[in-house]
Design an enzyme around this catalytic site. Structure first.
Site, mmCIF file in Angstrom:
data_model
loop_
_atom_site.group_PDB
_atom_site.id
_atom_site.type_symbol
_atom_site.label_atom_id
_atom_site.label_comp_id
_atom_site.label_asym_id
_atom_site.label_seq_id
_atom_site.Cartn_x
_atom_site.Cartn_y
_atom_site.Cartn_z
ATOM 1 N N SER A 119 7.493 1.639 10.916
ATOM 2 C CA SER A 119 7.542 0.667 11.738
ATOM 3 C C SER A 119 8.252 -0.627 10.830
ATOM 4 C CB SER A 119 6.221 0.156 12.379
ATOM 5 O OG SER A 119 6.532 -1.095 13.163
ATOM 6 N N TYR A 150 -2.530 -1.639 11.346
ATOM 7 C CA TYR A 150 -1.565 -0.943 11.766
ATOM 8 C C TYR A 150 -0.244 -0.836 10.679
ATOM 9 C CZ TYR A 150 2.613 0.788 14.652
ATOM 10 O OH TYR A 150 3.837 1.201 15.057
HETATM 11 P P1 NAD Z 1 3.497 6.471 22.206
HETATM 12 O O1 NAD Z 1 2.241 6.030 22.069
HETATM 13 O O2 NAD Z 1 4.256 6.553 23.509
HETATM 14 O O3 NAD Z 1 3.754 7.679 21.412
HETATM 15 C C1 NAD Z 1 2.712 8.175 20.192
HETATM 16 C C2 NAD Z 1 2.396 9.487 20.420
HETATM 17 O O4 NAD Z 1 1.676 9.958 19.279
HETATM 18 C C3 NAD Z 1 1.654 9.573 21.872
HETATM 19 O O5 NAD Z 1 1.906 10.812 22.586
HETATM 20 C C4 NAD Z 1 0.010 9.928 21.238
HETATM 21 O O6 NAD Z 1 -0.668 10.843 22.222
HETATM 22 C C5 NAD Z 1 0.542 10.652 19.886
HETATM 23 N N1 NAD Z 1 -0.471 10.844 18.980
HETATM 24 C C6 NAD Z 1 -1.352 9.714 18.526
HETATM 25 N N2 NAD Z 1 -2.273 10.069 17.852
HETATM 26 C C7 NAD Z 1 -2.406 11.450 17.675
HETATM 27 C C8 NAD Z 1 -2.855 12.460 17.003
HETATM 28 N N3 NAD Z 1 -4.031 12.158 16.343
HETATM 29 N N4 NAD Z 1 -2.500 13.537 17.198
HETATM 30 C C9 NAD Z 1 -1.392 13.997 17.669
HETATM 31 N N5 NAD Z 1 -0.533 13.123 18.292
HETATM 32 C C10 NAD Z 1 -1.037 11.863 18.405
HETATM 33 O O7 NAD Z 1 4.310 5.241 21.346
HETATM 34 P P2 NAD Z 1 5.780 5.334 20.463
HETATM 35 O O8 NAD Z 1 6.324 3.740 20.857
HETATM 36 O O9 NAD Z 1 6.623 6.305 21.132
HETATM 37 O O10 NAD Z 1 5.302 5.896 18.941
HETATM 38 C C11 NAD Z 1 5.893 6.825 18.320
HETATM 39 C C12 NAD Z 1 5.973 6.195 16.853
HETATM 40 O O11 NAD Z 1 6.937 5.095 16.606
HETATM 41 C C13 NAD Z 1 4.640 5.832 16.276
HETATM 42 O O12 NAD Z 1 4.378 6.322 14.978
HETATM 43 C C14 NAD Z 1 4.681 4.334 16.455
HETATM 44 O O13 NAD Z 1 3.916 3.679 15.218
HETATM 45 C C15 NAD Z 1 6.254 4.010 16.020
HETATM 46 N N6 NAD Z 1 6.780 2.737 16.366
HETATM 47 C C16 NAD Z 1 6.790 2.285 17.576
HETATM 48 C C17 NAD Z 1 7.370 1.357 17.868
HETATM 49 C C18 NAD Z 1 7.597 0.699 19.411
HETATM 50 O O14 NAD Z 1 7.825 -0.669 19.502
HETATM 51 N N7 NAD Z 1 7.239 1.414 20.493
HETATM 52 C C19 NAD Z 1 7.693 0.388 16.957
HETATM 53 C C20 NAD Z 1 7.568 0.695 15.556
HETATM 54 C C21 NAD Z 1 6.934 1.989 15.287
#
Ligand code: NAD
Length: 251
Positions: free
Chosen positions: A146, A160
């Site tokens: 991130s 986080y």
């Molecule tokens: P999201 O919440 O839609 O996706 C995250 C997924 O991971 C969810 O489906 C959740 O159920 C799954 N998950 C969480 N804990 C888990 C576990 N212990 N075992 C298995 N699955 C698990 O959010 P997203 O935005 O698609 O996030 C995906 C990645 O991108 C994450 O690592 C997040 O930190 C990163 N990210 C997102 C953003 C943003 O702005 N959306 C920004 C920077 C980084």
């Protein structure tokens, strides 16, 4: 006989960035394991969408914070396809926005268990299968970090952000450790991306609140992140390891 297609495991792939990666990986020719923790119905919908576009996929339940469940996830893929070429450590969590002075250890431990320990144990299982000295054919791992690792997420979720900083260090160290095994390890740092994760932080409209502060003046899409992630698996990325792509609109 191992499967004819290359095989990819994507953690947390039932929605958001993980689901976008799963669809793109399948279009690039991978047989995709769509891992999910609890949302079986959307995970099966991702599998159906992949099959509808002519691809190969299965959905496998596992909590990446649980070591035994991670081992079972990889063993399921062994049974199904008999090879492993790629891993996307995408699963990640955050908690309600708050200041450090109000956080407790249980919250921080929960976040680290998924975002850091989970990613490391998944990477361990991948290396055990990919390393030629263990009978593998090499491969690639991408860790979804991130922009928070650089920015710190002050007032929102410093815990986080710190977990993503640890994930970036894991990326650099593991990349150097397994380079001689023909395994490349890289990271992608998304910025403000339209997904349901922000609702978990208590602010579903967070991207729209902050988007004007990005140089590109908009939020990003999961597909834009998936494009960067999948570049690291391409032949064009063959000389990149221990490196990072920012997908953060210049922020
Ligand atoms: P999201 O919440 O839609 O996706 C995250 C997924 O991971 C969810 O489906 C959740 O159920 C799954 N998950 C969480 N804990 C888990 C576990 N212990 N075992 C298995 N699955 C698990 O959010 P997203 O935005 O698609 O996030 C995906 C990645 O991108 C994450 O690592 C997040 O930190 C990163 N990210 C997102 C953003 C943003 O702005 N959306 C920004 C920077 C980084």
């Amino acid at each position: 006989m191992p499967h004819t297609q290359p095989v990819m495991i994507i953690t947390g792939a039932s929605r958001g960035i993980g689901a976008a990666c799963a669809l793109l990986a399948a279009r690039r020719g991978y047989a995709v394991c769509v891992n999910y923790r609890e949302r079986e119905v959307p995970a099966l919908a991702v599998v159906d969408a992949i099959r509808a576009q002519g691809g190969t996929a299965i959905a496998v339940q596992a909590d990446v914070a649980d070591e035994a469940q991670v081992v079972a996830l990889f063993e399921r893929v062994d049974q199904e396809w008999g090879r492993l070429d790629g891993l996307i450590n995408n699963a990640g969590i955050l908690d309600r926005q708050m200041r450090v002075e109000d956080m407790d250890a249980a919250r921080v431990t929960r976040i680290l268990a998924t975002n850091v320990t989970g990613a490391l144990i998944c990477a361990r299982e991948a290396v055990r299968r990919m390393a030629p000295r263990r009978g593998g054919q090499g491969g690639a791992i991408v860790n979804v970090s991130s922009a928070a690792a650089r920015l710190g997420a002050a007032g929102e979720y410093v815990d986080y952000a710190a977990s993503k900083g640890a994930l970036d260090t894991l990326t650099i160290g593991l990349a150097r450790e397994v380079a001689a095994d023909n395994i490349r390890v890289n990271g992608v740092r998304p910025g403000l991306i339209y997904t349901e994760m922000h609702a978990d932080g208590g602010e579903p409209g967070r991207v729209d609140r902050l988007k004007d502060s990005t140089p590109l003046q908009r939020g990003g899409t999961p597909e834009e992140v998936a494009g960067a992630v999948m570049w690291f698996f391409s032949d064009e990325a063959g000389y990149s390891t221990g490196s990072f792509i920012e997908v953060s609109g210049g922020r």
